[in-house]
Design an enzyme around this catalytic site. Structure first.
Site, PDB file in Angstrom:
ATOM      1  N   LYS A   1      -4.034  -7.366 -10.782  1.00  0.00           N
ATOM      2  CA  LYS A   1      -4.525  -8.502 -11.566  1.00  0.00           C
ATOM      3  C   LYS A   1      -3.364  -9.471 -11.839  1.00  0.00           C
ATOM      4  O   LYS A   1      -3.308 -10.551 -11.288  1.00  0.00           O
ATOM      5  CB  LYS A   1      -5.172  -8.036 -12.863  1.00  0.00           C
ATOM      6  CG  LYS A   1      -6.491  -7.280 -12.643  1.00  0.00           C
ATOM      7  CD  LYS A   1      -6.326  -5.844 -12.882  1.00  0.00           C
ATOM      8  CE  LYS A   1      -7.605  -5.034 -13.056  1.00  0.00           C
ATOM      9  NZ  LYS A   1      -8.670  -5.197 -12.101  1.00  0.00           N
TER      10      LYS A   1
ATOM     11  N   TRP B   1     -13.596   0.808 -19.165  1.00  0.00           N
ATOM     12  CA  TRP B   1     -12.363   1.447 -18.690  1.00  0.00           C
ATOM     13  C   TRP B   1     -11.817   2.470 -19.675  1.00  0.00           C
ATOM     14  O   TRP B   1     -11.171   3.439 -19.273  1.00  0.00           O
ATOM     15  CB  TRP B   1     -11.324   0.394 -18.303  1.00  0.00           C
ATOM     16  CG  TRP B   1     -11.809  -0.362 -17.106  1.00  0.00           C
ATOM     17  CD1 TRP B   1     -12.248  -1.659 -17.071  1.00  0.00           C
ATOM     18  CD2 TRP B   1     -12.005   0.159 -15.776  1.00  0.00           C
ATOM     19  NE1 TRP B   1     -12.683  -1.971 -15.812  1.00  0.00           N
ATOM     20  CE2 TRP B   1     -12.543  -0.887 -14.994  1.00  0.00           C
ATOM     21  CE3 TRP B   1     -11.779   1.399 -15.181  1.00  0.00           C
ATOM     22  CZ2 TRP B   1     -12.856  -0.721 -13.641  1.00  0.00           C
ATOM     23  CZ3 TRP B   1     -12.082   1.563 -13.834  1.00  0.00           C
ATOM     24  CH2 TRP B   1     -12.611   0.505 -13.088  1.00  0.00           C
TER      25      TRP B   1
ATOM     26  N   ASP C   1      -3.590   1.195 -21.675  1.00  0.00           N
ATOM     27  CA  ASP C   1      -3.934   0.692 -20.352  1.00  0.00           C
ATOM     28  C   ASP C   1      -3.908  -0.841 -20.422  1.00  0.00           C
ATOM     29  O   ASP C   1      -4.772  -1.463 -21.020  1.00  0.00           O
ATOM     30  CB  ASP C   1      -5.334   1.199 -19.981  1.00  0.00           C
ATOM     31  CG  ASP C   1      -5.821   0.670 -18.634  1.00  0.00           C
ATOM     32  OD1 ASP C   1      -5.109  -0.146 -18.016  1.00  0.00           O
ATOM     33  OD2 ASP C   1      -6.919   1.081 -18.209  1.00  0.00           O
TER      34      ASP C   1
HETATM   35  N1  PMP Z   1      -8.244   0.047 -16.219  1.00  0.00           N
HETATM   36  C1  PMP Z   1      -8.618  -1.235 -16.248  1.00  0.00           C
HETATM   37  C2  PMP Z   1      -8.510  -1.996 -17.528  1.00  0.00           C
HETATM   38  C3  PMP Z   1      -9.101  -1.848 -15.094  1.00  0.00           C
HETATM   39  O1  PMP Z   1      -9.480  -3.137 -15.116  1.00  0.00           O
HETATM   40  C4  PMP Z   1      -9.188  -1.109 -13.894  1.00  0.00           C
HETATM   41  C5  PMP Z   1      -9.662  -1.703 -12.587  1.00  0.00           C
HETATM   42  N2  PMP Z   1     -10.338  -2.850 -12.634  1.00  0.00           N
HETATM   43  C6  PMP Z   1      -8.809   0.235 -13.925  1.00  0.00           C
HETATM   44  C7  PMP Z   1      -8.325   0.779 -15.098  1.00  0.00           C
HETATM   45  C8  PMP Z   1      -8.877   1.085 -12.692  1.00  0.00           C
HETATM   46  O2  PMP Z   1      -7.877   0.667 -11.848  1.00  0.00           O
HETATM   47  P1  PMP Z   1      -7.696   1.190 -10.357  1.00  0.00           P
HETATM   48  O3  PMP Z   1      -8.869   0.683  -9.588  1.00  0.00           O
HETATM   49  O4  PMP Z   1      -6.407   0.575  -9.960  1.00  0.00           O
HETATM   50  O5  PMP Z   1      -7.652   2.673 -10.404  1.00  0.00           O
END
Ligand code: PMP
Length: 361
Positions: free
Chosen positions: A196, A102, A172
């Site tokens: 989450k 991520w 994040d």
């Molecule tokens: N950052 C993290 C740490 C994530 O776990 C996720 C999704 N699992 C995202 C960003 C992306 O999130 P989204 O699908 O809501 O765009």
């Protein structure tokens, strides 16, 4: 109906009491004579819902007054794309500390609009650890430093996010927000997709220090402008009102359960239980993350023989343990242990793993 223990990484398990309240108001909300899905976001009934959700979130996370809270659609990924547009000048440097998938995504989303630099990365070691502060090579002119508090796929979490220096730290927290007490004032921005720990998918929270909203940023449409969003109380256009409502219910549930200190206690216990089962399995199960960087929220693990993966998943499902398949980037298994996962769920998983090992070891 029997609800299974759902170890999904997100959209993830929600508290049953939240789902039941949502179910009831889906049909009729208060005395409105309509579903909450059918009422105007600008009417007094929904404004009260939205404001209560924000007030409760501020209480839950101890968000200081000099931070705005923005509720948006588009997920954490859209936030990642909008960070440079709002908080960096065109072509300005922005530093990314990359500790997993991520963090890489955040960098990729920002790259078209900023000089996105990898200040540190643990990719060479397979993202089995965080790159420690001593490895960070920060740019003196960086608009901000971006970190990922918890890497949902690689199962790597900062125990303590280091100070960045002059540039504001943007973090994040999608997969670990509200899992333990957090000092928001350490950060310029904390953001998280809700699916989450905060509730349903479809809404994302951006907590931003108000002085950063004064940055000029880059040419952008008003709808992508966080300052305008904050001024309009996240209602520049129609917000995802249902998701906002269910987020509010989930936040209220967390407060009733005792708040983030209580979840920190529960989460530490759940994670310790599962890691012990993995570590004490004599190599039947394996987790490769450095001990100090092991995530409390997402626990990836591998069976000693990948040929058993499918049997493991099939038998787990039969035992009422869902969504244990690892992300395709890593393979193997992954158990996500967010706030709504009770200790009984982790206990059931551990018992299943021990019995599976006896049957197949
Ligand atoms: N950052 C993290 C740490 C994530 O776990 C996720 C999704 N699992 C995202 C960003 C992306 O999130 P989204 O699908 O809501 O765009």
């Amino acid at each position: 109906m029997t609800r299974a223990f759902n170890f999904s990484p997100g959209p993830a398990m929600l508290p049953e009491s939240v789902l039941r309240q949502a179910q009831a108001t889906m049909l009729e909300f208060g005395s409105t004579g309509a579903s909450i899905l059918e009422i105007s976001h600008r009417g007094a009934d929904f404004i009260a819902v939205a404001q209560k959700a924000e007030a409760d979130l501020r209480t839950l996370l101890a968000i200081p007054d000099d931070y705005a809270v923005i509720f948006t659609a588009g997920g954490a990924t859209t936030v990642q794309a909008l960070l440079p547009l709002n908080f960096a000048a065109p072509g300005q440097a922005a530093d990314y500390v990359v500790s997993g998938h991520w963090g890489k995504t955040a960098l990729k989303q920002a790259a078209p609009c900023v000089d996105a630099r990898i200040a540190a990365s643990s990719e060479a070691g397979g993202f089995r650890d965080v790159p420690g502060r001593a490895q960070w090579r920060l740019s003196p002119d960086a608009a901000y430093v971006h970190v990922t508090a918890n890497e949902t796929i690689h199962g790597v979490e900062w125990q303590n996010i280091p100070e960045a220096g002059n540039a504001p730290l943007i973090a994040d927290f999608s997969s670990s927000i509200a899992s333990e007490p957090l000092d928001i004032s350490k950060f310029g921005i904390v953001y998280a997709g809700a699916q989450k720990n905060l509730g349903p998918v479809g809404i994302t929270v951006v907590i931003v220090r108000r002085d950063l909203l004064e940055r000029a940023g880059q040419p952008r449409a008003p709808i992508f402008d966080y300052r305008a969003q904050a001024q309009a109380e996240s209602m520049l256009n129609t917000p995802p009102s249902w998701n906002w409502y269910v987020l509010g219910l989930t936040v209220q549930w967390m407060l009733e359960q005792g708040g983030v200190a209580e979840f920190a206690r529960r989460n530490a216990g759940k994670a310790a239980l599962l890691y012990a089962a993995i570590d004490d399995s004599g190599g039947f199960y394996r987790n490769d993350v450095a001990a100090a960087a092991r995530s409390r929220m997402n626990v990836p693990f591998f069976l000693h023989d990948a040929a058993l993966d499918k049997v493991f998943l099939d038998e787990a499902k039969q035992a009422g343990l869902l969504a244990l398949k690892g992300h395709r980037v890593l393979g193997g298994m992954r158990a996500s242990l967010y706030n709504a996962m009770p200790e009984a769920g982790v206990q059931a998983l551990v018992t299943f793993m021990q019995e599976f090992k006896q049957r197949h070891g």
